[in-house]
Design a protein around this motif. Structure first.
Motif, PDB file in Angstrom:
ATOM      1  N   ARG A  45     -32.074  10.788 -44.028  1.00 50.08           N
ATOM      2  CA  ARG A  45     -33.187  11.354 -44.783  1.00 50.08           C
ATOM      3  C   ARG A  45     -34.488  10.638 -44.481  1.00 50.08           C
ATOM      4  O   ARG A  45     -35.566  11.180 -44.709  1.00 50.08           O
ATOM      5  N   MET A  81     -31.877  20.341 -40.955  1.00 49.24           N
ATOM      6  CA  MET A  81     -30.990  19.486 -41.741  1.00 49.24           C
ATOM      7  C   MET A  81     -29.995  20.349 -42.504  1.00 49.24           C
ATOM      8  O   MET A  81     -30.356  21.368 -43.086  1.00 49.24           O
ATOM      9  N   PHE A  83     -27.200  20.086 -45.571  1.00 51.16           N
ATOM     10  CA  PHE A  83     -26.951  19.179 -46.695  1.00 51.16           C
ATOM     11  C   PHE A  83     -25.510  19.240 -47.177  1.00 51.16           C
ATOM     12  O   PHE A  83     -24.826  20.263 -47.013  1.00 51.16           O
ATOM     13  N   ASN A  87     -27.762  23.693 -50.478  1.00 52.18           N
ATOM     14  CA  ASN A  87     -29.162  23.986 -50.803  1.00 52.18           C
ATOM     15  C   ASN A  87     -29.642  25.324 -50.279  1.00 52.18           C
ATOM     16  O   ASN A  87     -30.774  25.454 -49.820  1.00 52.18           O
ATOM     17  N   LEU A  88     -28.785  26.326 -50.339  1.00 54.65           N
ATOM     18  CA  LEU A  88     -29.252  27.689 -50.040  1.00 54.65           C
ATOM     19  C   LEU A  88     -30.182  28.117 -51.161  1.00 54.65           C
ATOM     20  O   LEU A  88     -30.044  27.673 -52.290  1.00 54.65           O
TER      21      LEU A  88
END
Lengths: 363, 518
Positions: A45, A81, A83, A87-88
């Motif tokens: 990150r 990236m 995750f 995180n759609l």
């Protein structure tokens, strides 16, 4: 392609990254492994600046992207990236999730974006879910959709942050298959993972992270078959370590016993092994050593359990003059200890704090 | 279609309740002659329950009276005379005290009532000025002249008589070269001041017109509730006010009085011995009530205006409040310590102060010297309270969106700004929409307190009408029905809006707009 120099990340209480240096070349598939809490995700990150580093530089294609005036959002368009938690975008359908960045950021026409998105959804096997919302998908499907969304931006490198950790075991395979396919296509990737077999299989380089550093780096063979450094070896052989210390004759015995149980529970060590460690601790420290060491005992009790072999080693360091437990007159305890161990070695090292060293192997 | 039936059901239920009410109380309205009061002397009411209109000096007067001094007579305060009457008719009190002219009007329009023949004391009404007002002297001079000319008696004959056709005010066509008198009156105090044919009229109003003519002033008249009159004068909002205000020593400490405009007496109104023996039928009494409430003097126009004001305040407060709440929230997101500290304090104040108190603070203190009209001040006040709600809704709503949504957008290459507006906010709004819609309905109901600052909204209109008809049940139930209807309309609109912006309700064609997908 990516160059990382003296990267550092500090929080108020912990410093997950002390000094990270690495170079990522085009076409590299790098697996980042290591114990929990060693800053693997933080490292990833910090590369795309979702976390801002406390110090050090990150270069991407020669550009210093940790610089203040760098347009990091432009950089991120080329640095995808994926995750752990997918995180759609929950308010959009899968096809829109994949199209959105292309239309809004790359300025493509909706038709162009749609065609490319459908092609990608076919590739990850989700073409028939195009009009579903993320909440209607399984975890594995969500992660495949998230990979398609990342691919839609044509990134030069993709950072995978534990892509299969949040999945049911049954769904890990489908996601790994997609990533494997991408590796075959020669896409540059960095993958934080706990799946050792998978890491070995797809990557050309492995970073073992520990103590805030890239502790050891090498090819999969080097790291998995011939690790050189102590922590790497422990990690690869999957050795779990418990350490306890006694500095007073009135120490909290209950607390240490419950710590050992907790250690066993956390690492899924078989119950009888945990019971043996406890017995060893009690007999060695309480029954034999403590009465011997008088007012100022100093004992370090270490138990190392190897997941791969199922064996446990106990290392006992203590102060005082040379004393081998075999000389103890507590025959009952000695008998119990001998009954539980395969063998043990005693050595008088004469070190300052701990002059005595005892190593036992539990059956 | 199914969803539309619920409000209809509520309407039916309320209408049924209304009928049941009337079935119970329809019998109360009696029409007989020669009715006698239940009590004939004042001392019979010692230790009983007596109602009085809030803001007046009557309660003090009674408790100082020789019969009542030191007794445990229960004095109960009500907002309007009509509330006192209802309390009396529903046996919540045994009598209520009021001024003689008011009492006579009450008795004339309600067959259940009678006046106790023994009066309290003689008292005098006067106009009220701020302490040391320059207008006082010329005003008193003009009054004295008018009294000399016999104008007082002439006006009393008109306004306390039964000929409604005479009860009109003259046009202000005189010389107004000296300026304008800002004159506040109780808009529910017939015959002194009240609303007739949509205009403020009455004995005290008419008298002010005559005085103003002599002084060469124009009159700008504002109707308010009794409790708001003296504060309006003290704060400089009004030059003078009236509303059967009795001259008392206590009041003299804070305001000045003009010469008396009327010699009155304080009396007690009680039920008469024929009360409750009516033979008027249920439907007849319904029809009468309907006529009195809506048709007589075109009172429905008052209701239309009141609904208009209520909706105006609600809608503007929703718009301004939403913008304000959103704007403050955006500032708040910057995490500036000073701005956020200030915001937290303001939010604390707004969320913990009753709307009506806030309204009066804005009206009497903050906008004391401004020329903003009551409705605008109401809009400003409710914009703040609604804005505070929107602010906390946004905090909760955005907080409810998983932080991964922001990160997902950032990682794709959106800026922070884009990520918030394109990804986080749409989801947050979907979260908060149901509560937001409830807040709008709450606001609609909450605006009912604007009567405190002399705004004639729906609730205030029903007060005004009740003060003329001296009945409560029909106007109150009708007002409740109107509020329910308004709320229902607002709910239908806001729900449709919420559905429109919720992406989950889109059709396939909308999702794939501009794309050939075959």
């Amino acid at each position: 392609m990516i160059e990382i120099k003296h990267l550092k990340k500090e929080y108020e209480t912990v410093t997950p990254l002390k000094d990270i240096n690495a170079v990522v070349n085009k076409g590299d598939v790098i697996s980042i492994i290591g114990p929990s809490g060693t800053g693997k995700s933080t490292f990833l990150r910090c590369i795309n600046q979702l976390e801002s580093p406390s110090g050090g530089d990150v270069y991407f294609n020669g550009e210093l992207i940790t610089a203040k005036n760098c347009k990091i959002n432009k950089v991120r368009q080329k640095m995808g990236m994926v995750f752990q938690s997918f995180n759609l975008f929950n308010h959009l359908t899968i096809i829109e999730n994949v199209m959105y960045g292309q239309v809004e950021l790359l300025g493509k026409s909706r038709q162009e974006a749609y065609d490319k998105s459908m092609q990608l959804l076919h590739k990850v096997g989700l073409a028939d879910k195009a009009l579903n919302y993320p909440e209607e998908l399984s975890g594995g499907q969500k992660q495949r959709a998230a990979i398609a969304r990342t691919l839609a931006m044509d990134p030069e490198v993709i950072l995978f942050d534990e892509p299969t950790s949040a999945l049911d075991p049954t769904m890990v395979g489908e996601v790994q298959a997609i990533i494997r396919e991408l590796a075959r296509e020669g896409i540059t990737m960095m993958i934080v993972t706990h799946e050792m077999k998978f890491a070995r299989e797809i990557s050309n380089r492995v970073f073992y992270m520990d103590e805030g550093l890239i502790y050891e780096e090498g090819s999969p063979e080097e790291i998995f078959d011939h690790p050189k450094k102590e922590n790497t070896i422990k990690f690869i052989r999957r050795i779990k370590v418990y350490e306890g210390e006694i500095t007073s004759p009135n120490f909290d015995f209950i607390a240490i016993a419950s710590d050992i149980n907790e250690f066993g529970f956390r690492n899924q060590i078989p119950l009888n092994t945990v019971a043996h460690i406890n017995t060893m601790f009690e007999e060695l420290c309480m029954q034999i050593l403590l009465p011997k060491l008088g007012e100022h005992p100093h004992i370090k009790f270490t138990a190392e359990y190897s997941e791969s072999t199922g064996k446990t080693e106990i290392i006992l360091k203590y102060n005082g003059e040379a004393f081998n437990i075999e000389d103890s007159d507590n025959e009952l305890s000695l008998m119990l200890i001998k009954g539980l161990t395969e063998d043990f070695e005693y050595e008088f090292t004469g070190e300052n704090d701990f002059a005595n060293l005892l190593t036992l192997h539990i059956k | 279609m199914k969803r539309n039936k619920k409000p209809l059901k509520i309407l039916i239920i309320v209408a049924t309740l209304l009928m049941m009410f009337y079935a119970c109380i329809g019998t109360v309205f009696a029409s007989t002659n020669e009715a006698k009061p239940l009590y004939n002397t004042l001392d019979q009411l010692v230790g009983k329950r007596i109602a009085y209109k809030i803001g007046g000096a009557h309660a003090d007067t009674i408790m100082k009276h020789k019969y009542f001094k030191g007794t445990d007579t229960n004095m109960l305060s009500y907002q309007t005379e009509s509330d006192c009457i209802i309390a009396l008719e529903s046996n919540k009190v045994d009598g209520f005290c009021t001024d003689l002219p008011v009492a006579q009007l009450c008795v004339n329009s309600d067959e259940n009532l009678a006046i106790v023949p023994e009066y309290f004391q003689d008292e005098q009404y006067a106009y009220v000025f701020a302490k040391g007002s320059e207008l006082e002297e010329p005003f008193n001079k003009a009054m004295a002249e008018l009294k000399e000319e016999g104008a007082f008696e002439r006006l009393q004959d008109i306004w306390m008589g039964s000929d409604e056709s005479k009860k009109v005010l003259p046009e202000q066509d005189w010389d107004c070269s000296k300026g304008t008198l800002h004159y506040w009156v109780d808009n529910a105090m017939p015959p002194a001041s009240y609303v007739k044919d949509g205009k403020l009229v009455g004995y005290e109003v008419n008298l002010v017109y005559l005085v103003a003519e002599k002084m060469h002033y124009a009159v700008e008249i504002t109707g308010a509730q009794f409790g708001a009159l003296i504060p309006a004068v003290s704060s400089g909002k009004a030059d003078l006010c009236s509303g059967c205000i009795t001259i008392t020593d206590e009041r003299k400490k804070s305001v000045d009085f003009s010469l008396p405009n009327y010699d009155a007496a304080l009396v007690l109104v009680v039920l008469n011995d024929k009360a409750g023996t009516s033979d008027v039928g249920f439907f007849q009494s319904m029809e009468d009530s309907f006529n009195k409430t809506f048709l007589v003097e075109d009172r429905w126009e008052l209701f239309v205006d009141g609904i208009g004001l209520t909706l105006l305040i609600t809608i503007f407060a929703v718009i301004f409040g939403s913008l304000l709440g959103f704007g403050i929230y955006m500032l708040y997101r910057r995490n500036n310590r000073i701005i956020n500290g200030a915001t937290n304090i303001v939010m604390e104040i707004l969320s913990k102060t009753p709307a009506v108190v806030l309204l009066m603070v804005f009206f009497y203190i903050i906008f004391k010297d401004s020329n903003l009209s009551g409705p605008w001040i109401a809009i400003i006040t409710f914009s703040f309270t609604f804005g505070a709600n929107v602010f906390s809704l946004l905090q909760v709503g955005v907080g409810a969106v998983d932080s991964g949504q922001m990160e997902g957008a950032l990682a794709l290459g959106f800026t922070k700004f884009q990520s918030f507006f394109k990804i986080v906010l749409p989801q947050a709004i979907t979260h908060i929409m149901p509560t937001y819609n409830n807040e709008i309905v709450n606001l609609l109901k909450g605006t009912a307190v604007v009567g405190y600052i002399a705004v004639s909204d729906l609730t205030k209109v029903s007060d005004i009408v009740r003060s003329r008809t001296y009945e409560a049940f029909f106007p109150l139930i009708a007002t409740a029905l109107i509020y329910i209807l308004l709320a229902w309309i607002l709910i239908v609109i806001t729900k449709a809006f919420a559905r429109k912006i919720d992406t989950k309700f889109r059709k396939k064609e909308k999702i794939l707009k501009g794309v050939n997908h075959d």
